[in-house]
Design a protein around this motif. Structure first.
Motif, PDB file in Angstrom:
ATOM      1  N   ASP A  60       0.816  -1.207   0.000  1.00 40.25           N
ATOM      2  CA  ASP A  60       0.000   0.000   0.000  1.00 40.25           C
ATOM      3  C   ASP A  60       0.854   1.264   0.000  1.00 40.25           C
ATOM      4  N   TYR A  61       2.160   1.118   0.267  1.00 47.33           N
ATOM      5  CA  TYR A  61       3.037   2.291   0.205  1.00 47.33           C
ATOM      6  C   TYR A  61       3.724   2.442  -1.151  1.00 47.33           C
ATOM      7  N   ASP A  64       1.529   6.599  -3.538  1.00 45.45           N
ATOM      8  CA  ASP A  64       1.055   5.906  -2.362  1.00 45.45           C
ATOM      9  C   ASP A  64      -0.286   5.225  -2.666  1.00 45.45           C
ATOM     10  N   ASP A  65      -0.334   3.905  -2.478  1.00 42.93           N
ATOM     11  CA  ASP A  65      -1.510   3.084  -2.714  1.00 42.93           C
ATOM     12  C   ASP A  65      -1.891   2.984  -4.192  1.00 42.93           C
ATOM     13  N   ASN A  68      -2.085  -1.013  -5.582  1.00 43.74           N
ATOM     14  CA  ASN A  68      -3.291  -1.719  -5.145  1.00 43.74           C
ATOM     15  C   ASN A  68      -4.495  -1.298  -5.977  1.00 43.74           C
ATOM     16  N   ARG A  69      -4.614  -0.008  -6.221  1.00 43.32           N
ATOM     17  CA  ARG A  69      -5.757   0.476  -6.995  1.00 43.32           C
ATOM     18  C   ARG A  69      -5.692   0.018  -8.451  1.00 43.32           C
ATOM     19  N   THR A  86       1.110  -8.754  -0.271  1.00 44.64           N
ATOM     20  CA  THR A  86       1.408  -7.361   0.033  1.00 44.64           C
ATOM     21  C   THR A  86       2.464  -7.277   1.138  1.00 44.64           C
ATOM     22  N   SER A 110      -2.220  -0.760   8.426  1.00 41.87           N
ATOM     23  CA  SER A 110      -1.785  -1.140   7.076  1.00 41.87           C
ATOM     24  C   SER A 110      -2.601  -2.309   6.537  1.00 41.87           C
ATOM     25  N   ASN A 113      -5.980  -1.164   5.611  1.00 42.22           N
ATOM     26  CA  ASN A 113      -5.931  -0.379   4.380  1.00 42.22           C
ATOM     27  C   ASN A 113      -5.806  -1.275   3.160  1.00 42.22           C
ATOM     28  N   ASN A 114      -4.965  -2.297   3.256  1.00 41.10           N
ATOM     29  CA  ASN A 114      -4.820  -3.234   2.140  1.00 41.10           C
ATOM     30  C   ASN A 114      -6.118  -3.981   1.868  1.00 41.10           C
ATOM     31  N   THR A 117      -8.424  -1.376   0.081  1.00 40.63           N
ATOM     32  CA  THR A 117      -8.068  -0.963  -1.279  1.00 40.63           C
ATOM     33  C   THR A 117      -8.018  -2.134  -2.253  1.00 40.63           C
TER      34      THR A 117
END
Length: 290
Positions: A60-61, A64-65, A68-69, A86, A110, A113-114, A117
């Motif tokens: 995710d870093y 930034d992100d 994943n998107r 990840t 984190s 967030n993963n 996303t």
């Protein structure tokens, strides 16, 4: 494409292609921001999976992100056989610098967030990336990861950027499914982390082989190491291959537990890298390379 199995003795083994794809290079300069060519980035992801790649590496870093998107846009809903791996343990500042993000609360953030996303209910494989000496002890970081695994947010836990001592310590705490380290033809003996610390690369591979743990090498072709790749360049020229292709083939022949994840932002280079899975190296070739 040949396969290997991650955590074969677990309740949920993951069988993946021997050649994966690392998404980091899909981002902008300094692994930050959107790709220069977004349509090509999406096509790269689609082509990789259509060509038999079932292992994607992201974080995710990255962005930034961004990666994943991109994965979601290109591939969701995901094929049943796709494994998305990840990393956690780091984050980025607005100036694109890399900093530790590895307290138990950070790691939980984190993972959440993963999950959000990537549009997943459980992350199949997560590498805890160590960000150098000092700070949060390994036992505290890894303990938090195993807690998240017990909660069902993580299926398998791996380690990244570790030396043999750290891997041995991790193995005493619980099951380590995979290791992701810098490793390749030109840097087999040692690796250096962001803080300049030297760690044993071959020793980590030997420990992985002892325990049946796949090693996922990143940055596997390092340029600029004096004379480190002379034989690689010579044999590549003789075989009509790129050095990158020969490096990938060398990794695949070096150990059945190596799972290369060469990344690229070029569709043409992706196809070259994928072709490396079919390159055959003889015992004489491997002896020559050393």
């Amino acid at each position: 494409m040949s396969t290997l199995t991650i955590a074969p003795n677990s309740a949920h083994p993951l069988t993946v292609s021997r050649l994966g794809y690392g998404t980091m290079r899909l981002t902008g300069p300094q692994v930050w921001g959107e790709p220069a060519d977004r349509p090509q980035a999406l096509e790269i992801l689609k082509t990789a999976v259509e060509s038999g790649v079932t292992f994607l590496d992201t974080a995710d870093y990255y962005g930034d992100d961004v990666t994943n998107r991109l994965i979601v846009e290109a591939l969701h809903p995901y094929p049943n056989n796709l494994v998305i791996c990840t990393k956690v343990g780091a984050t980025r500042k607005p100036d694109a610098s890399w900093v530790p993000f590895n307290t138990p609360a950070n790691l939980r953030t984190s993972i959440e967030n993963n999950l959000r996303t990537l549009k997943q209910e459980q992350v199949q494989l997560v590498h805890l990336r160590l960000m150098g000496p000092g700070g949060v002890p390994l036992a505290e970081q890894l303990g938090a990861m195993f807690d998240l695994q017990k909660e069902g947010k993580i299926q398998h836990v791996g380690l990244s950027n570790v030396g043999p001592e750290e891997l041995a310590a991790g193995l005493k705490m619980g099951e380590i499914a995979t290791v992701e380290n810098m490793y390749g033809y030109a840097q087999r003996t040692t690796l250096r982390d962001a803080h300049g610390e030297t760690k044993g690369g071959e020793e980590v591979l030997a420990l992985c082989e002892q325990h049946g743990i796949p090693l996922v090498p990143f940055f596997s072709l390092v340029h600029g190491l004096p004379k480190a790749g002379d034989k690689l360049a010579t044999l590549a020229k003789q075989r009509g291959l790129s050095e990158a292709q020969l490096n990938i083939a060398w990794l695949l022949h070096k150990s059945p537990l190596l799972l290369p994840i060469p990344g690229t932002s070029s569709l043409a280079h992706l196809r070259e890298n994928l072709a490396a899975a079919d390159i055959k190296l003889s015992a004489e070739d491997m002896a020559y390379l050393g």
